[in-house]
Design a protein around this motif. Structure first.
Motif, short mmCIF file in Angstrom:
data_model
loop_
_atom_site.label_atom_id
_atom_site.label_comp_id
_atom_site.label_asym_id
_atom_site.label_seq_id
_atom_site.Cartn_x
_atom_site.Cartn_y
_atom_site.Cartn_z
N LEU A 58 118.92 7.62 72.95
CA LEU A 58 118.86 9.06 72.82
C LEU A 58 120.24 9.65 73.10
O LEU A 58 121.05 9.04 73.81
CB LEU A 58 117.85 9.67 73.81
N ARG A 59 120.47 10.84 72.56
CA ARG A 59 121.73 11.54 72.84
C ARG A 59 121.39 12.91 73.43
O ARG A 59 120.46 13.59 73.00
CB ARG A 59 122.57 11.70 71.57
N PHE A 60 122.18 13.28 74.44
CA PHE A 60 121.96 14.54 75.14
C PHE A 60 123.24 15.37 75.12
O PHE A 60 124.36 14.84 75.08
CB PHE A 60 121.56 14.29 76.59
N THR A 61 123.03 16.68 75.17
CA THR A 61 124.15 17.61 75.32
C THR A 61 123.91 18.46 76.55
O THR A 61 122.77 18.59 77.02
CB THR A 61 124.31 18.49 74.07
N ILE A 62 125.00 19.03 77.09
CA ILE A 62 124.90 19.89 78.27
C ILE A 62 125.89 21.02 78.13
O ILE A 62 127.03 20.82 77.70
CB ILE A 62 125.14 19.10 79.57
N ALA A 63 125.46 22.22 78.50
CA ALA A 63 126.35 23.38 78.44
C ALA A 63 127.45 23.24 79.49
O ALA A 63 127.21 22.74 80.60
CB ALA A 63 125.56 24.67 78.67
N ALA A 64 128.65 23.70 79.16
CA ALA A 64 129.79 23.56 80.09
C ALA A 64 129.53 24.26 81.41
O ALA A 64 129.94 23.79 82.47
CB ALA A 64 131.05 24.13 79.42
N ASP A 65 128.83 25.40 81.38
CA ASP A 65 128.60 26.14 82.63
C ASP A 65 127.47 25.54 83.48
O ASP A 65 127.15 26.06 84.55
CB ASP A 65 128.32 27.62 82.34
N ARG A 104 119.89 18.56 77.36
CA ARG A 104 119.13 18.91 76.16
C ARG A 104 119.19 17.75 75.17
O ARG A 104 120.26 17.19 74.91
CB ARG A 104 119.71 20.18 75.50
N LEU A 105 118.02 17.42 74.63
CA LEU A 105 117.96 16.34 73.66
C LEU A 105 118.59 16.79 72.35
O LEU A 105 118.22 17.81 71.78
CB LEU A 105 116.50 15.93 73.43
N ASP A 106 119.59 16.05 71.86
CA ASP A 106 120.31 16.40 70.63
C ASP A 106 120.80 15.09 69.99
O ASP A 106 121.95 14.69 70.17
CB ASP A 106 121.49 17.32 70.94
N ASN A 107 119.90 14.44 69.28
CA ASN A 107 120.25 13.13 68.72
C ASN A 107 121.29 13.21 67.62
O ASN A 107 121.87 12.20 67.24
CB ASN A 107 118.98 12.44 68.20
N GLY A 108 121.55 14.42 67.13
CA GLY A 108 122.56 14.55 66.08
C GLY A 108 123.98 14.68 66.61
O GLY A 108 124.91 14.05 66.10
#
Length: 365
Positions: free
Chosen positions: A343-350, A292-296
């Motif tokens: 860009l910064r991305f995040t990913i759910a642990a599951d 998921r794109l999350d630049n913050g």
């Protein structure tokens, strides 16, 4: 109707020490459509031909409807096979192509006419029964080949990459038709393909084959969500899963990627290299669509190399800023990122998939 079972089935060609099928055991339930999926040369067509009786079984047992068929001739197995090549007789009409096998079997003429008429209606071929194959489109010819199989009322349908000669649009249409047809007829079916979209669309269950070994046998969504090995994980999904080097840390509730990025896990990992609480190297799998794109606040900093704008989705190709590993992200909508952008991305642990680096097997949390 019938079930098909394999018990430690193996295949070695005469004069060779190489085992091309390595002890596959599985059961295809009555009325089920199982897809044999894998890359070219993995053994999937060989296994299908063993069911048909076109290849001898070197070891193990194979049964159809409870009857062991290891030494049974193809004509006595009550199966019907649809090949990649339509193999239609060009000088015969559609009706005669569909009826030919029944005539050889000395089925009465009235029954032949009834069976062909019923199959033609199911496959929407009734207006074309007097035409020759050369007057048909590729999709219509493939339907004739399927009709030739249907009229035999077999216990088992075998499909050997039947759509590979068709263009992309027609393949999509035909795989929907095949699924509807198999559901309507309820005939046990084995379907060989290297196309994961066909497998996900058609299968009740998928057998993923790698180098003669059944890596996983499971319903399509289970294969996608919980791949049993890194091979399965990398073969299923478009774009392919990202694989990053990492290690389990602490009490097994987190993984650290090369470069120091630390990602939490929803539960301690069991069955991995972390015996007795010691840390161990693993492979971390991340599906492109799970990012998921999350630049913050994103955990993963990526330098963009290329963005494919596909309309409904955008596929971003880049490199992790921390260690230079390649990363691909599939994002909804248009993401106008250019080469060199950060860009910064995040990913759910599951959404993390963990695999033993040595064996490639899945590590369960």
């Amino acid at each position: 109707m019938a079930e098909v079972s394999f018990q430690a089935v193996g295949k070695t060609y005469p004069g060779s020490r190489t085992e091309v099928i390595k002890g596959i055991s599985a059961r295809v339930a009555d009325g089920e459509l199982m897809v044999l999926l894998g890359p070219s040369g993995c053994g999937k067509s060989t296994l299908l031909r063993m069911v048909a009786g076109l290849e001898r079984i070197s070891r193990g047992t194979m049964a159809i409807n409870g009857r062991i068929v290891n030494d049974l001739e193809p004509k006595d197995r009550n199966i019907a096979m649809v090949f990649q090549n339509y193999a239609l007789y060009p000088h015969m009409s559609v009706f005669d192509n569909m009826a030919y096998g029944l005539r050889i079997a000395r089925i009465p003429r009235a029954e032949i006419r009834a069976r062909v008429a019923e199959a033609a209606q199911i496959l929407e071929l009734t207006p074309f029964l007097k035409r020759k194959p050369g007057q048909l489109s590729g999709g219509q010819r493939q339907r004739v080949a399927m009709g030739r199989a249907i009229v035999r009322n077999p216990q088992v349908f075998l499909f050997d990459e039947p759509l590979s000669n068709l263009d992309a649009k027609l393949r999509t249409q035909m795989r929907v038709e095949i699924k509807k047809l198999q559901t309507r007829l309820g005939v046990t079916s084995l379907y060989v393909t290297h196309d994961q979209a066909e497998a996900m669309t058609l299968a009740d269950r998928i057998m993923v084959i790698n180098d003669g070994v059944a890596e996983q046998v499971a319903p399509p969504l289970e294969v996608y969500r919980r791949p049993a090995s890194a091979f399965v994980a990398g073969f299923i999904g478009t774009p392919a899963m990202n694989f990053l080097a990492g290690r389990l840390c602490g009490d097994g509730r987190a993984v650290e990627l090369a470069g120091g990025v630390r990602l939490g896990l929803p539960a301690p990992v069991a069955g991995g290299p972390m015996a007795g609480g010691t840390e161990g190297a693993i492979t971390v799998g991340i599906r492109p669509e799970s990012l998921r794109l999350d630049n913050g606040h994103g955990d993963l900093a990526v330098a963009v190399d290329l963005t494919e704008m596909l309309g409904a989705d955008s596929v971003v190709h880049g490199r992790l800023a921390d260690n230079g590993s390649t990363l691909v992200a599939r994002l909804s909508g248009i993401v106008p990122a250019r080469p060199g952008d950060r860009l910064r991305f995040t990913i759910a642990a599951d959404a993390l998939h963990l695999f033993d680096t040595t064996s490639g097997r899945r590590l369960d949390a």
